[in-house]
Scaffold this motif. Structure first.
Motif, PDB file in Angstrom:
ATOM      1  N   CYS A 223       0.833  -0.952   0.391  1.00  0.00           N
ATOM      2  CA  CYS A 223       0.052  -0.055   0.250  1.00  0.00           C
ATOM      3  C   CYS A 223       0.498   0.893   0.107  1.00  0.00           C
ATOM      4  N   HIS A 224      -0.119   2.431  -0.325  1.00  0.00           N
ATOM      5  CA  HIS A 224       0.705   3.596  -0.198  1.00  0.00           C
ATOM      6  C   HIS A 224       1.398   4.265   1.047  1.00  0.00           C
ATOM      7  N   PRO A 225       2.922   4.107   1.431  1.00  0.00           N
ATOM      8  CA  PRO A 225       3.716   4.149   2.713  1.00  0.00           C
ATOM      9  C   PRO A 225       2.227   5.354   3.327  1.00  0.00           C
ATOM     10  N   GLU A 226       1.289   6.468   3.377  1.00  0.00           N
ATOM     11  CA  GLU A 226       0.646   7.425   4.086  1.00  0.00           C
ATOM     12  C   GLU A 226      -0.579   6.819   4.329  1.00  0.00           C
ATOM     13  N   GLU A 227      -0.745   5.442   3.396  1.00  0.00           N
ATOM     14  CA  GLU A 227      -1.983   4.542   3.636  1.00  0.00           C
ATOM     15  C   GLU A 227      -1.516   3.378   4.885  1.00  0.00           C
ATOM     16  N   SER A 228      -0.593   3.577   5.262  1.00  0.00           N
ATOM     17  CA  SER A 228      -0.252   1.897   5.526  1.00  0.00           C
ATOM     18  C   SER A 228      -0.574   1.465   7.269  1.00  0.00           C
ATOM     19  N   ARG A 229      -0.698   2.933   7.874  1.00  0.00           N
ATOM     20  CA  ARG A 229      -0.815   3.105   9.388  1.00  0.00           C
ATOM     21  C   ARG A 229      -2.580   2.320   9.536  1.00  0.00           C
ATOM     22  N   LEU A 230      -3.464   2.976   8.513  1.00  0.00           N
ATOM     23  CA  LEU A 230      -4.578   2.572   8.410  1.00  0.00           C
ATOM     24  C   LEU A 230      -4.618   1.184   7.579  1.00  0.00           C
ATOM     25  N   TRP A 231      -4.159   0.683   6.750  1.00  0.00           N
ATOM     26  CA  TRP A 231      -4.271  -1.245   6.380  1.00  0.00           C
ATOM     27  C   TRP A 231      -3.889  -1.926   7.853  1.00  0.00           C
ATOM     28  N   TYR A 232      -2.726  -1.391   8.829  1.00  0.00           N
ATOM     29  CA  TYR A 232      -2.339  -2.101   9.230  1.00  0.00           C
ATOM     30  C   TYR A 232      -3.437  -2.412  10.514  1.00  0.00           C
ATOM     31  N   GLU A 233      -4.009  -1.214  10.947  1.00  0.00           N
ATOM     32  CA  GLU A 233      -4.695  -1.843  11.522  1.00  0.00           C
ATOM     33  C   GLU A 233      -6.262  -2.351  10.525  1.00  0.00           C
ATOM     34  N   TYR A 234      -6.421  -2.206   9.569  1.00  0.00           N
ATOM     35  CA  TYR A 234      -7.094  -3.249   9.503  1.00  0.00           C
ATOM     36  C   TYR A 234      -6.898  -4.851   9.522  1.00  0.00           C
ATOM     37  N   TRP A 235      -5.947  -4.777   8.613  1.00  0.00           N
ATOM     38  CA  TRP A 235      -5.251  -5.743   9.067  1.00  0.00           C
ATOM     39  C   TRP A 235      -5.102  -6.917   9.877  1.00  0.00           C
ATOM     40  N   HIS A 293       4.207  -4.324  10.532  1.00  0.00           N
ATOM     41  CA  HIS A 293       3.679  -3.357   9.322  1.00  0.00           C
ATOM     42  C   HIS A 293       5.415  -3.148   8.944  1.00  0.00           C
ATOM     43  N   ARG A 294       6.104  -3.769   8.075  1.00  0.00           N
ATOM     44  CA  ARG A 294       7.150  -3.856   7.320  1.00  0.00           C
ATOM     45  C   ARG A 294       7.803  -2.831   7.352  1.00  0.00           C
ATOM     46  N   GLY A 295       6.828  -1.773   6.263  1.00  0.00           N
ATOM     47  CA  GLY A 295       7.702  -0.681   6.215  1.00  0.00           C
ATOM     48  C   GLY A 295       8.102  -0.807   4.747  1.00  0.00           C
ATOM     49  N   ASP A 296       9.245  -0.584   4.376  1.00  0.00           N
ATOM     50  CA  ASP A 296       9.504  -0.820   3.222  1.00  0.00           C
ATOM     51  C   ASP A 296      10.808  -1.660   3.112  1.00  0.00           C
ATOM     52  N   PHE A 297      10.883  -2.269   4.729  1.00  0.00           N
ATOM     53  CA  PHE A 297      11.833  -2.914   3.984  1.00  0.00           C
ATOM     54  C   PHE A 297      12.973  -4.281   3.075  1.00  0.00           C
ATOM     55  N   ASP A 298      11.186  -5.005   3.197  1.00  0.00           N
ATOM     56  CA  ASP A 298      11.467  -6.114   2.390  1.00  0.00           C
ATOM     57  C   ASP A 298      11.800  -5.913   1.023  1.00  0.00           C
ATOM     58  N   LEU A 299      10.424  -4.564   0.494  1.00  0.00           N
ATOM     59  CA  LEU A 299      11.073  -4.312  -0.952  1.00  0.00           C
ATOM     60  C   LEU A 299      11.953  -4.006  -1.776  1.00  0.00           C
ATOM     61  N   ASP A 337       2.954   5.701  -9.516  1.00  0.00           N
ATOM     62  CA  ASP A 337       1.765   5.951  -9.118  1.00  0.00           C
ATOM     63  C   ASP A 337       1.371   6.755 -10.759  1.00  0.00           C
ATOM     64  N   GLU A 338       0.121   6.248 -11.094  1.00  0.00           N
ATOM     65  CA  GLU A 338      -0.329   6.427 -12.158  1.00  0.00           C
ATOM     66  C   GLU A 338      -0.802   8.272 -11.722  1.00  0.00           C
ATOM     67  N   GLY A 342       4.823   9.611  -9.960  1.00  0.00           N
ATOM     68  CA  GLY A 342       5.466   9.905  -9.268  1.00  0.00           C
ATOM     69  C   GLY A 342       6.249   8.307  -8.710  1.00  0.00           C
ATOM     70  N   ARG A 343       7.539   7.861  -8.610  1.00  0.00           N
ATOM     71  CA  ARG A 343       7.475   6.780  -8.335  1.00  0.00           C
ATOM     72  C   ARG A 343       7.704   5.711  -6.721  1.00  0.00           C
ATOM     73  N   LEU A 344       7.643   5.379  -6.080  1.00  0.00           N
ATOM     74  CA  LEU A 344       7.622   5.109  -4.725  1.00  0.00           C
ATOM     75  C   LEU A 344       7.720   3.370  -4.197  1.00  0.00           C
ATOM     76  N   ILE A 345       8.202   3.602  -2.786  1.00  0.00           N
ATOM     77  CA  ILE A 345       8.514   2.326  -2.535  1.00  0.00           C
ATOM     78  C   ILE A 345       7.319   1.609  -1.854  1.00  0.00           C
ATOM     79  N   PRO A 346       6.129   0.770  -2.230  1.00  0.00           N
ATOM     80  CA  PRO A 346       5.153   0.125  -1.161  1.00  0.00           C
ATOM     81  C   PRO A 346       5.815  -0.090   0.394  1.00  0.00           C
ATOM     82  N   HIS A 347       4.384  -0.111   1.451  1.00  0.00           N
ATOM     83  CA  HIS A 347       4.613   0.171   2.549  1.00  0.00           C
ATOM     84  C   HIS A 347       4.508  -1.698   2.561  1.00  0.00           C
TER      85      HIS A 347
END
Length: 488
Positions: A223-235, A293-299, A337-338, A342-347
């Motif tokens: 997911c997008h880095p700025e949304e990752s906290r929300l998704w963490y709590e969701y999962w 929540h692993r951030g962008d560590f793995d990629l 990201d269309e 810009g390019r980003l490394i997903p969280h």
RNA sequence: GCGGGUAUAGCUCAAUGGUAGAGCCCUGGCCUUCCAAGCCAGAAACGCGGGUUCGAUUCCCGCUACCCGCUCCA
């Protein structure tokens, strides 16, 4: 209900007696940390896997998010190889963590990394280093290798060394680009996988709980880095509810957030779903699943190489030559990201569940002893596995009340009809009461009995496992009756 | 990995320095009209390897597995 310790013995005994779980290679004395699933266990395990796959992957609607879901997302499944390129484990950090030379102190039971002995303290005399205090009794450095090593190709030499995967997760990370390029997914999306993993546990313990060969159900959610906290709590919350939906009681379940000190060096949030297994001391819980929540560590690791923490940052670990100690693939694993161009490394949010551990929890939770009145109304003890119908290895059993007057024929017709859809059993041996009890121990939710009235009005009795209450159901409605109650 | 304990039939247990019994379960038969019925017959065990001994399931040693503490758990 039996006391805690006693309960576990009874569960283990039932697992053996009814064919759920056996020690691996038992006729040769067994092999520590490995277990086999028998006929009922294999069905139960399939049902655990299928419930997860159904709920997380196949049944996921990527167009209309249910309430509580931050946004629609895609979810795809993959199945990757157990043996992967050895560099995967070097870049991921597993290799270094697993290859330690360790020194134990026989006296104070402390354990030290051989390469850090000079920087360590003797627990009994902190002013001295291990081995320097008079009472120290150190073992020689011993290699602890928690990854199973093997050789690719028939030639045994260091060049062909490889490992059995210690987690399925890396299969998702190394296929990130492949999935992106082929599955028409965009952020946020998840990749799911179920498969075997292997860890050379130092102390296998607690029946199948800590095994050396085990099965994982993992999602890597990008997911997008700025949304990752929300998704963490969701999962985190959704995965907790999954266990409740399959019958684990909330009194025995716990969702535990890791403290900052407990977090892995790459994680910015981890919660464990834990269960109060009967083999654990009162008040203690054992992990069923970790949501990290692993951030962008793995990629990043698989792009740049093995990462280490420096202050608040993760940086590539370098060797004496200044180059990455364990280089990554060098491939670009960023996401275009269309919208922002810009390019980003997903969280990454990683819900990582244990199949065998969940199964064990489901059995422990389901085990019950109660009493059912006999023909004289005197309560007789019974053992029953109150498994959720979705998990029950056998969905229904069909009996002729007695073996004559056409009852077996009718019962067999029903059996064959239901067998096309579900795993059902037919049994005409022993008294009807005994046959009910046999199915109770296997966790079969429904028993269908053909009796004298069946020939007259085309109905059978359906007996509920948990209540033992019977009701008459027309044979023609059996399929619908079961479909509704099996929730499938 | 350390310390302690345990190992007899599918399960739960018993006995024994002279090759083992029971209950439950299981199989076949008879009988059985709804919650572990009855009768008859049957299958089924000393974890593995050494040692002591005329002889070991039994005593000793080692190994393996499991259980309980500790340790570990990316």
């Amino acid at each position: 209900m039996p006391e805690k310790n006693e309960l576990m013995e009874k569960v283990v005994s039932l697992c053996k007696r009814r064919g759920f779980i056996f020690p691996s290679s038992e006729i040769y004395g067994g092999i520590g940390g490995f277990w086999d699933y028998g006929p009922l266990g294999a069905e139960l395990k399939r049902n655990v896997r299928e419930a997860w796959w159904q709920d997380m992957v196949q049944g996921h609607d990527d167009t209309t998010p249910p309430p509580g879901m931050p946004s629609p997302y895609a979810m795809v499944g993959i199945e990757t190889s157990i043996v992967m390129h050895p560099q995967v484990w070097k870049a991921s950090g597993h290799y270094d963590l697993f290859q330690d030379l360790l020194i134990d102190c026989r006296r104070c039971k402390a354990r030290f990394r051989a390469d850090q002995l000079a920087a360590s303290q003797c627990p009994e005399k902190p002013s001295k280093r291990p081995g320097e205090h008079t009472t120290c009794d150190l073992t020689p450095p011993r290699e602890f290798n928690l990854m199973f090593k093997t050789y690719v190709g028939a030639l045994v030499d260091p060049e062909s060394e490889a490992y059995l995967r210690p987690e399925t997760a890396q299969g998702m990370f190394v296929n990130f680009r492949n999935v992106l390029a082929t599955a028409r997914v965009k952020l946020p999306f998840g990749i799911a996988q179920i498969g075997k993993s292997f860890r050379n546990e130092i102390a296998p313990r607690y029946f199948t709980y800590r095994s050396r060969e085990f099965e994982q159900m993992e999602i890597e959610f990008f997911c997008h880095p700025e949304e990752s906290r929300l998704w963490y709590e969701y999962w985190r919350d959704r995965r907790f509810r999954w266990y409740v939906s399959l019958g684990l009681s909330e009194e025995r379940l716990r969702l535990r957030e890791h403290s900052p000190e407990e977090l892995s060096h790459y994680s910015c949030g981890t919660a464990d779903v834990e269960y109060a297994f009967p083999f654990l001391p009162e008040g203690e819980f054992g992990e069923l699943e970790g949501i990290a929540h692993r951030g962008d560590f793995d990629l990043r690791s698989h792009m740049e190489g093995k990462l280490v923490r420096r202050g608040d940052e993760l940086v590539v670990e370098t060797g004496p030559d200044g180059k990455p100690r364990h280089p990554g693939s060098g491939k670009d694993l960023s996401y275009f990201d269309e919208e922002t161009k810009g390019r980003l490394i997903p969280h990454v949010i990683e819900p990582s569940a244990g199949v065998d551990r969940s199964l064990l929890a489901f059995i422990c939770e389901a085990y019950a002893e109660d009493a059912v009145p006999d023909e004289s109304g005197v309560p007789q003890p019974r053992v029953v596995l109150k498994l959720h119908p979705r998990l029950a290895p056998v969905k229904a059993a069909v009996f002729p009340l007695i073996r004559r007057d056409g009852m077996p024929e009718t019962a067999l017709e029903i059996y064959r009809e239901l067998k096309r859809v579900w795993n059902v059993a037919y049994d005409d041996r022993g008294s009807i009461g005994r046959r009910y009890r046999r199915q109770d121990e296997s966790g079969t939710p429904f028993c269908i009995t053909v009796d004298g009235q069946t020939q007259e009005d085309g109905t059978v009795t359906v007996r509920d496992r948990d209540t033992t209450v019977q009701e008459r159901v027309p044979i023609v409605e059996l399929m619908a009756y079961l479909r509704e109650r099996l929730a499938m």
